[in-house]
Design a protein around this motif. Structure first.
Motif, PDB file in Angstrom:
ATOM      1  N   LEU A  86     133.847 -27.544  54.576  1.00 35.60           N
ATOM      2  CA  LEU A  86     132.769 -26.686  54.801  1.00 35.60           C
ATOM      3  C   LEU A  86     133.506 -25.666  53.609  1.00 35.60           C
ATOM      4  CD1 LEU A  86     129.777 -25.778  55.485  1.00 35.60           C
ATOM      5  CD2 LEU A  86     130.961 -25.010  57.145  1.00 35.60           C
ATOM      6  N   ILE A  87     134.304 -24.298  53.816  1.00 36.09           N
ATOM      7  CA  ILE A  87     135.368 -24.113  52.705  1.00 36.09           C
ATOM      8  C   ILE A  87     135.339 -24.016  51.733  1.00 36.09           C
ATOM      9  CG2 ILE A  87     137.138 -22.400  53.129  1.00 36.09           C
ATOM     10  CD1 ILE A  87     134.851 -22.708  55.579  1.00 36.09           C
ATOM     11  N   GLN A  88     135.743 -25.820  51.910  1.00 31.26           N
ATOM     12  CA  GLN A  88     136.286 -25.612  50.052  1.00 31.26           C
ATOM     13  C   GLN A  88     135.177 -25.994  49.038  1.00 31.26           C
ATOM     14  OE1 GLN A  88     137.494 -30.112  49.625  1.00 31.26           O
ATOM     15  NE2 GLN A  88     138.822 -29.262  47.691  1.00 31.26           N
ATOM     16  N   GLN A  89     134.235 -26.487  49.940  1.00 31.08           N
ATOM     17  CA  GLN A  89     132.335 -26.334  49.368  1.00 31.08           C
ATOM     18  C   GLN A  89     132.253 -24.684  49.011  1.00 31.08           C
ATOM     19  OE1 GLN A  89     130.119 -28.549  51.760  1.00 31.08           O
ATOM     20  NE2 GLN A  89     131.366 -30.764  51.139  1.00 31.08           N
ATOM     21  N   ALA A  90     132.210 -24.204  50.025  1.00 32.07           N
ATOM     22  CA  ALA A  90     131.885 -22.816  49.817  1.00 32.07           C
ATOM     23  C   ALA A  90     132.500 -22.253  48.552  1.00 32.07           C
ATOM     24  CB  ALA A  90     131.763 -22.163  50.629  1.00 32.07           C
ATOM     25  N   GLN A  91     134.201 -22.171  48.867  1.00 32.53           N
ATOM     26  CA  GLN A  91     134.454 -21.402  47.719  1.00 32.53           C
ATOM     27  C   GLN A  91     133.956 -22.617  46.370  1.00 32.53           C
ATOM     28  OE1 GLN A  91     138.581 -22.453  48.634  1.00 32.53           O
ATOM     29  NE2 GLN A  91     139.559 -20.480  47.525  1.00 32.53           N
ATOM     30  N   SER A  92     133.811 -23.273  46.443  1.00 34.09           N
ATOM     31  CA  SER A  92     133.402 -24.155  45.340  1.00 34.09           C
ATOM     32  C   SER A  92     132.075 -23.324  44.435  1.00 34.09           C
ATOM     33  CB  SER A  92     133.813 -25.910  45.295  1.00 34.09           C
ATOM     34  OG  SER A  92     132.342 -26.082  45.579  1.00 34.09           O
ATOM     35  N   LYS A  93     131.012 -22.892  44.954  1.00 35.05           N
ATOM     36  CA  LYS A  93     130.754 -22.451  45.018  1.00 35.05           C
ATOM     37  C   LYS A  93     130.255 -21.256  44.884  1.00 35.05           C
ATOM     38  CE  LYS A  93     127.733 -26.386  46.550  1.00 35.05           C
ATOM     39  NZ  LYS A  93     127.058 -26.543  48.113  1.00 35.05           N
ATOM     40  N   GLY A  94     131.745 -20.152  45.116  1.00 31.21           N
ATOM     41  CA  GLY A  94     131.365 -19.081  45.413  1.00 31.21           C
ATOM     42  C   GLY A  94     130.857 -18.680  46.389  1.00 31.21           C
ATOM     43  N   ALA A  95     130.656 -19.300  46.932  1.00 31.43           N
ATOM     44  CA  ALA A  95     129.772 -18.358  48.673  1.00 31.43           C
ATOM     45  C   ALA A  95     130.704 -17.532  49.809  1.00 31.43           C
ATOM     46  CB  ALA A  95     129.079 -18.991  49.156  1.00 31.43           C
ATOM     47  N   LEU A  96     132.069 -18.187  49.550  1.00 31.61           N
ATOM     48  CA  LEU A  96     132.531 -17.527  50.501  1.00 31.61           C
ATOM     49  C   LEU A  96     133.592 -16.424  50.576  1.00 31.61           C
ATOM     50  CD1 LEU A  96     134.541 -18.772  52.796  1.00 31.61           C
ATOM     51  CD2 LEU A  96     136.679 -19.217  51.172  1.00 31.61           C
ATOM     52  N   ALA A 131     139.906 -19.963  63.164  1.00 34.80           N
ATOM     53  CA  ALA A 131     140.008 -19.301  62.016  1.00 34.80           C
ATOM     54  C   ALA A 131     138.551 -18.864  61.750  1.00 34.80           C
ATOM     55  CB  ALA A 131     140.759 -20.693  60.623  1.00 34.80           C
ATOM     56  N   VAL A 132     138.518 -17.957  60.709  1.00 31.82           N
ATOM     57  CA  VAL A 132     137.153 -17.622  60.376  1.00 31.82           C
ATOM     58  C   VAL A 132     136.996 -16.778  59.490  1.00 31.82           C
ATOM     59  CG1 VAL A 132     135.842 -15.193  60.840  1.00 31.82           C
ATOM     60  CG2 VAL A 132     137.361 -15.920  63.423  1.00 31.82           C
ATOM     61  N   ALA A 133     135.913 -17.534  59.207  1.00 32.50           N
ATOM     62  CA  ALA A 133     135.150 -17.225  57.784  1.00 32.50           C
ATOM     63  C   ALA A 133     133.688 -16.953  57.948  1.00 32.50           C
ATOM     64  CB  ALA A 133     134.963 -18.714  56.933  1.00 32.50           C
ATOM     65  N   LEU A 134     133.691 -16.222  56.407  1.00 33.26           N
ATOM     66  CA  LEU A 134     132.450 -16.002  56.614  1.00 33.26           C
ATOM     67  C   LEU A 134     131.573 -16.253  54.970  1.00 33.26           C
ATOM     68  CD1 LEU A 134     129.872 -13.887  56.287  1.00 33.26           C
ATOM     69  CD2 LEU A 134     131.487 -11.935  55.354  1.00 33.26           C
ATOM     70  N   ILE A 135     130.717 -16.947  55.143  1.00 36.63           N
ATOM     71  CA  ILE A 135     129.982 -17.871  54.156  1.00 36.63           C
ATOM     72  C   ILE A 135     128.720 -16.875  53.979  1.00 36.63           C
ATOM     73  CG2 ILE A 135     128.706 -19.852  53.233  1.00 36.63           C
ATOM     74  CD1 ILE A 135     130.807 -20.922  55.445  1.00 36.63           C
ATOM     75  N   ARG A 136     128.262 -16.955  52.132  1.00 41.98           N
ATOM     76  CA  ARG A 136     127.891 -15.792  51.505  1.00 41.98           C
ATOM     77  C   ARG A 136     126.167 -17.006  51.833  1.00 41.98           C
ATOM     78  NH1 ARG A 136     129.651 -14.863  47.937  1.00 41.98           N
ATOM     79  NH2 ARG A 136     130.369 -12.779  48.513  1.00 41.98           N
ATOM     80  N   SER A 137     125.437 -16.822  52.872  1.00 44.05           N
ATOM     81  CA  SER A 137     124.092 -17.570  52.568  1.00 44.05           C
ATOM     82  C   SER A 137     123.054 -16.847  53.362  1.00 44.05           C
ATOM     83  CB  SER A 137     124.610 -18.870  53.126  1.00 44.05           C
ATOM     84  OG  SER A 137     122.860 -19.803  53.977  1.00 44.05           O
ATOM     85  N   ASP A 138     121.472 -16.969  53.330  1.00 43.84           N
ATOM     86  CA  ASP A 138     120.353 -16.186  53.364  1.00 43.84           C
ATOM     87  C   ASP A 138     120.414 -16.909  55.362  1.00 43.84           C
ATOM     88  OD1 ASP A 138     119.990 -14.773  51.514  1.00 43.84           O
ATOM     89  OD2 ASP A 138     118.832 -15.953  50.497  1.00 43.84           O
ATOM     90  N   ASP A 139     121.126 -18.110  55.045  1.00 45.30           N
ATOM     91  CA  ASP A 139     120.647 -18.977  56.724  1.00 45.30           C
ATOM     92  C   ASP A 139     120.986 -18.086  57.792  1.00 45.30           C
ATOM     93  OD1 ASP A 139     119.360 -21.133  55.608  1.00 45.30           O
ATOM     94  OD2 ASP A 139     120.995 -22.683  55.601  1.00 45.30           O
ATOM     95  N   VAL A 140     120.406 -17.595  58.586  1.00 46.74           N
ATOM     96  CA  VAL A 140     120.717 -17.002  60.213  1.00 46.74           C
ATOM     97  C   VAL A 140     121.362 -17.923  61.009  1.00 46.74           C
ATOM     98  CG1 VAL A 140     120.205 -15.625  62.002  1.00 46.74           C
ATOM     99  CG2 VAL A 140     118.551 -15.735  59.868  1.00 46.74           C
TER     100      VAL A 140
END
Length: 303
Positions: A86-96, A131-140
């Protein structure tokens, strides 16, 4: 710099692996007799369940013994792999969101305050690689996977305008699901049903629930917990956050915000698809706030 800040546990004494039967051993395989013995003991006190701390101020029952059918180590490993993907996908999309971003740092600060108060609810948490990550997404949405892997989406913070106290209530609630091993229990139930066998049959050596469930790690983010699990997580999370110095009244405010958001526009409220809001949920939290108010006040004085 790593895109996700890991929160290392304190050094603790080494211990043997805990098996689904409740015994500690170093990789020995169980005989059919041991499996039968575990089946006979499942309903009794000889199979250890996650005990409620003696000093706990909230009233919750013991964690389900069914979770012992799924090896905790296997499930945590599956969760680690899914979280990394999940983190890798978010990073590849510039969403991490970067670790040095103020909002990410805010989550890290709150998590570090909460984590020391999780250990009494599950001894395994001492050795989790939090571990804690923040992902850029409009989802609540937000979650904590088995093994302490936490993610928040920016939508839940921004759309609900969460305060630090309210973030702590969300995070404490999600941590509680992991601590109380609700995913482990649900996978055990789902796996037994999918395999068409009884839980007792598995314990007698006639099924393969543990191995089958370990292959279902991809389901971790789509599991739906029972109302009892949600209530359990509400109360355990409430106490953890209060002990960390976060105002328990924020739990009521949080779910009022959730309810209002549902009434206005449920689109994108992923959190509410698995954590339904409602008057009874709010009333239960209101009934329990006084029981942890003293913990919050004591924590504030000690800061």
């Amino acid at each position: 710099m790593s895109p996700v800040e890991s929160l290392p546990p304190p050094v603790s004494d080494s211990c043997a692996t805990t098996c689904w039967c409740g015994s500690a051993h170093a990789g020995a395989r169980h005989s059919l007799w041991q499996a039968r013995r575990a089946f006979l003991q499942l309903g009794g006190s000889t199979v250890a369940a996650a005990a409620v701390p003696a000093w706990a101020q909230v009233q919750v029952g013991e964690a389900s013994r069914l979770r012992h059918l799924v090896p905790a180590e296997d499930l945590e490993q599956a969760a680690n792999q899914q979280y990394a993907q999940l983190i890798q996908q978010a990073q590849s999309k510039g969403a991490l969101v970067a670790p040095n971003d103020p909002q990410t740092q805010r989550l890290h600060r709150i998590a570090k305050a909460l984590i020391p108060h999780t250990y009494a609810w599950n001894e395994r948490a001492r050795n989790w690689q939090w571990a804690v990550a923040l992902i850029r997404s409009d989802d609540v949405n937000a979650f904590c996977m088995p093994g302490g892997k936490i993610a928040f989406f920016t939508g839940i913070i921004q759309k609900l305008q969460l305060t630090d106290d309210e973030i702590a209530m969300v995070m404490g609630h999600e941590m509680a699901h992991a601590l109380r091993e609700h995913s482990r229990e649900q996978l055990a139930k789902n796996s037994a049903t999918s395999l068409g066998i009884s839980l007792g049959a598995q314990l007698l050596g006639l099924g393969d629930v543990g191995n089958y469930a370990a292959r279902l790690g991809g389901q971790l983010l789509s599991l739906r917990f029972s109302r009892n699990d949600e209530s359990d997580a509400d109360l355990v999370g409430l106490e953890i956050a209060a002990r960390a110095g976060y105002n328990p009244q924020a739990a009521v405010a949080l779910w009022e915000k959730m309810g209002n958001a549902t009434g206005n526009n449920a689109n994108g409220l992923s959190f509410l698809s698995t954590h339904p809001s409602g008057p009874e949920r709010i009333r239960e939290l209101q009934r329990n706030v006084p029981s942890v108010q003293g913990l919050y006040q004591a924590a504030r004085r000690s800061r």
